[in-house]
Scaffold this motif. Structure first.
Motif, PDB file in Angstrom:
ATOM      1  N   UNK A  35       0.834  -1.207   0.000  1.00 35.63           N
ATOM      2  CA  UNK A  35       0.000   0.000   0.000  1.00 35.63           C
ATOM      3  C   UNK A  35       0.866   1.253   0.000  1.00 35.63           C
ATOM      4  N   UNK A  36       1.898   1.271   0.849  1.00 37.60           N
ATOM      5  CA  UNK A  36       2.795   2.430   0.906  1.00 37.60           C
ATOM      6  C   UNK A  36       3.573   2.577  -0.404  1.00 37.60           C
ATOM      7  N   UNK A  37       3.922   1.435  -1.011  1.00 37.18           N
ATOM      8  CA  UNK A  37       4.599   1.482  -2.313  1.00 37.18           C
ATOM      9  C   UNK A  37       3.705   2.144  -3.350  1.00 37.18           C
ATOM     10  N   UNK A  38       2.394   1.854  -3.303  1.00 35.61           N
ATOM     11  CA  UNK A  38       1.449   2.481  -4.236  1.00 35.61           C
ATOM     12  C   UNK A  38       1.399   3.991  -4.011  1.00 35.61           C
ATOM     13  N   UNK A  39       1.432   4.400  -2.756  1.00 41.69           N
ATOM     14  CA  UNK A  39       1.424   5.834  -2.457  1.00 41.69           C
ATOM     15  C   UNK A  39       2.690   6.499  -3.001  1.00 41.69           C
ATOM     16  N   UNK A  40       3.830   5.816  -2.852  1.00 42.81           N
ATOM     17  CA  UNK A  40       5.101   6.363  -3.351  1.00 42.81           C
ATOM     18  C   UNK A  40       5.080   6.470  -4.873  1.00 42.81           C
ATOM     19  N   UNK A  41       4.405   5.536  -5.537  1.00 38.75           N
ATOM     20  CA  UNK A  41       4.358   5.552  -6.997  1.00 38.75           C
ATOM     21  C   UNK A  41       3.558   6.734  -7.546  1.00 38.75           C
ATOM     22  N   UNK A  42       2.650   7.282  -6.746  1.00 37.68           N
ATOM     23  CA  UNK A  42       1.788   8.364  -7.234  1.00 37.68           C
ATOM     24  C   UNK A  42       2.598   9.566  -7.710  1.00 37.68           C
ATOM     25  N   UNK A  43       3.504  10.153  -6.881  1.00 42.41           N
ATOM     26  CA  UNK A  43       4.276  11.302  -7.397  1.00 42.41           C
ATOM     27  C   UNK A  43       5.203  10.923  -8.549  1.00 42.41           C
ATOM     28  N   UNK A  44       5.697   9.687  -8.545  1.00 46.12           N
ATOM     29  CA  UNK A  44       6.536   9.242  -9.663  1.00 46.12           C
ATOM     30  C   UNK A  44       5.717   9.240 -10.943  1.00 46.12           C
ATOM     31  N   UNK A  45       4.514   8.713 -10.862  1.00 44.87           N
ATOM     32  CA  UNK A  45       3.615   8.690 -12.021  1.00 44.87           C
ATOM     33  C   UNK A  45       3.347  10.106 -12.532  1.00 44.87           C
ATOM     34  N   UNK A  46       3.066  11.037 -11.627  1.00 46.54           N
ATOM     35  CA  UNK A  46       2.754  12.414 -12.020  1.00 46.54           C
ATOM     36  C   UNK A  46       3.940  13.056 -12.738  1.00 46.54           C
ATOM     37  N   UNK A  47       5.141  12.872 -12.187  1.00 48.35           N
ATOM     38  CA  UNK A  47       6.340  13.462 -12.799  1.00 48.35           C
ATOM     39  C   UNK A  47       6.541  12.912 -14.212  1.00 48.35           C
ATOM     40  N   UNK A  48       6.440  11.610 -14.360  1.00 46.92           N
ATOM     41  CA  UNK A  48       6.645  10.996 -15.682  1.00 46.92           C
ATOM     42  C   UNK A  48       5.566  11.444 -16.660  1.00 46.92           C
ATOM     43  N   UNK A  49       4.332  11.558 -16.183  1.00 47.74           N
ATOM     44  CA  UNK A  49       3.233  11.982 -17.057  1.00 47.74           C
ATOM     45  C   UNK A  49       3.479  13.371 -17.640  1.00 47.74           C
ATOM     46  N   UNK A  50       4.110  14.259 -16.852  1.00 45.53           N
ATOM     47  CA  UNK A  50       4.277  15.646 -17.285  1.00 45.53           C
ATOM     48  C   UNK A  50       5.604  15.918 -17.986  1.00 45.53           C
ATOM     49  N   UNK A  51       6.443  14.904 -18.142  1.00 44.71           N
ATOM     50  CA  UNK A  51       7.702  15.130 -18.860  1.00 44.71           C
ATOM     51  C   UNK A  51       7.406  15.541 -20.307  1.00 44.71           C
ATOM     52  N   UNK A  52       8.119  16.560 -20.787  1.00 40.37           N
ATOM     53  CA  UNK A  52       7.900  17.105 -22.138  1.00 40.37           C
ATOM     54  C   UNK A  52       6.450  17.556 -22.330  1.00 40.37           C
ATOM     55  N   UNK A  57       5.490  10.340 -26.544  1.00 40.01           N
ATOM     56  CA  UNK A  57       4.766   9.063 -26.456  1.00 40.01           C
ATOM     57  C   UNK A  57       5.477   8.015 -25.617  1.00 40.01           C
ATOM     58  N   UNK A  58       6.811   8.061 -25.599  1.00 38.80           N
ATOM     59  CA  UNK A  58       7.540   7.073 -24.804  1.00 38.80           C
ATOM     60  C   UNK A  58       7.334   7.317 -23.312  1.00 38.80           C
ATOM     61  N   UNK A  59       7.399   8.569 -22.881  1.00 41.17           N
ATOM     62  CA  UNK A  59       7.165   8.888 -21.473  1.00 41.17           C
ATOM     63  C   UNK A  59       5.712   8.623 -21.088  1.00 41.17           C
ATOM     64  N   UNK A  60       4.799   8.886 -22.016  1.00 42.06           N
ATOM     65  CA  UNK A  60       3.392   8.612 -21.728  1.00 42.06           C
ATOM     66  C   UNK A  60       3.168   7.110 -21.538  1.00 42.06           C
ATOM     67  N   UNK A  61       3.830   6.297 -22.347  1.00 40.80           N
ATOM     68  CA  UNK A  61       3.709   4.849 -22.203  1.00 40.80           C
ATOM     69  C   UNK A  61       4.294   4.380 -20.878  1.00 40.80           C
ATOM     70  N   UNK A  62       5.415   4.998 -20.475  1.00 40.14           N
ATOM     71  CA  UNK A  62       6.005   4.666 -19.181  1.00 40.14           C
ATOM     72  C   UNK A  62       5.067   5.071 -18.042  1.00 40.14           C
ATOM     73  N   UNK A  63       4.435   6.237 -18.198  1.00 40.89           N
ATOM     74  CA  UNK A  63       3.464   6.682 -17.187  1.00 40.89           C
ATOM     75  C   UNK A  63       2.318   5.683 -17.069  1.00 40.89           C
ATOM     76  N   UNK A  64       1.875   5.152 -18.207  1.00 44.76           N
ATOM     77  CA  UNK A  64       0.827   4.130 -18.185  1.00 44.76           C
ATOM     78  C   UNK A  64       1.304   2.889 -17.431  1.00 44.76           C
ATOM     79  N   UNK A  65       2.556   2.491 -17.658  1.00 48.00           N
ATOM     80  CA  UNK A  65       3.104   1.325 -16.971  1.00 48.00           C
ATOM     81  C   UNK A  65       3.138   1.513 -15.463  1.00 48.00           C
ATOM     82  N   UNK A  66       3.507   2.716 -15.025  1.00 49.98           N
ATOM     83  CA  UNK A  66       3.546   3.012 -13.584  1.00 49.98           C
ATOM     84  C   UNK A  66       2.135   2.990 -13.008  1.00 49.98           C
TER      85      UNK A  66
END
Length: 221
Positions: A35-52, A57-66
């Motif tokens: 559960x805590x790992x999922x919480x930690x993934x949230x800001x990581x997901x947000x950062x990757x989603x907003x890159x460029x 498309x590559x960062x967006x796909x990575x964001x989807x994976x996260x």
């Protein structure tokens, strides 16, 4: 991810709020770590989603994976907690917070990027917050279990958000729009259903209390 959520739609036991707390279980256990790992993934997901600015498309796909990885942990932390007797008060509180943080950050992020209308995000998040508060509010009168409609809503939301995160071409993007529309309908309909159940439980509890007082009064005459 879709297969995992589809199984939960047919699993009436997968409702953390109604699970009894296990005794003598440390807070730092495998279920809570996920559960805590999922919480930690949230800001990581947000950062990757907003890159460029969300245009790569590559960062967006990575964001989807996260996002998909975080959603999968939502299934396994609850399953592990129930199977191994690792249910704690912390987990019951942190689990819905992690879920709402993941879904909320994804919806808000997509709206900021201009991918999703803000009114859709507001409707879904307002419903999720209101129903979560409502379920805890009526907890002393009885548990409102997660219905199959509610689980279907969760499935549709996760799939729709995942489709919006992926850099899909024009025609496939309409698939995301259709699934999100279905998720929005399920969100609103199940929201009204939970409200009806909550007031029905409170009314039934009051009727039971009144009946008990009448029986008690007759007994002491």
């Amino acid at each position: 991810m879709a297969d995992r959520l589809r199984r939960e739609v047919n699993d009436p036991e997968a409702d953390p709020i109604s699970d009894p707390v296990s005794t003598d279980v440390p807070v730092l256990n495998l279920a809570n770590i996920l559960t805590m790992f999922r919480i930690v993934l949230v800001p990581v997901f947000v950062v990757v989603l907003f890159i460029d600015d969300g245009d790569n498309p590559w960062w967006r796909t990575l964001a989807w994976g996260i996002f998909a990885l975080a959603a999968v942990t939502d299934h396994y932390d609850g399953r592990i907690a129930r199977q191994r007797g690792l249910i704690t008060d912390f987990g019951k509180l942190a689990d819905p917070i992690a879920d709402k943080a993941l879904i909320g950050s994804a919806l808000i992020g997509l709206s900021v990027l201009g991918e999703l209308p803000w009114w859709v995000t507001v409707v879904i998040l307002a419903r999720e917050l209101a129903i979560t508060v409502l379920r805890f509010w009526v907890l002393r009168h009885g548990v409102i279990p997660a219905s199959r409609g509610g689980k279907l809503k969760t499935l549709l939301q996760a799939v729709a958000i995942g489709l919006y995160i992926l850099p899909l071409p024009g025609l496939l993007h309409w698939l995301a729009v259709i699934v999100m529309a279905a998720a929005l309908v399920a969100t609103v309909v199940t929201g009204f259903d939970y409200v009806w159940q909550a007031f029905a439980k409170r009314a039934q509890r009051r009727r039971d209390a009144a009946a008990a007082r009448q029986i008690d009064g007759r007994t002491h005459r």
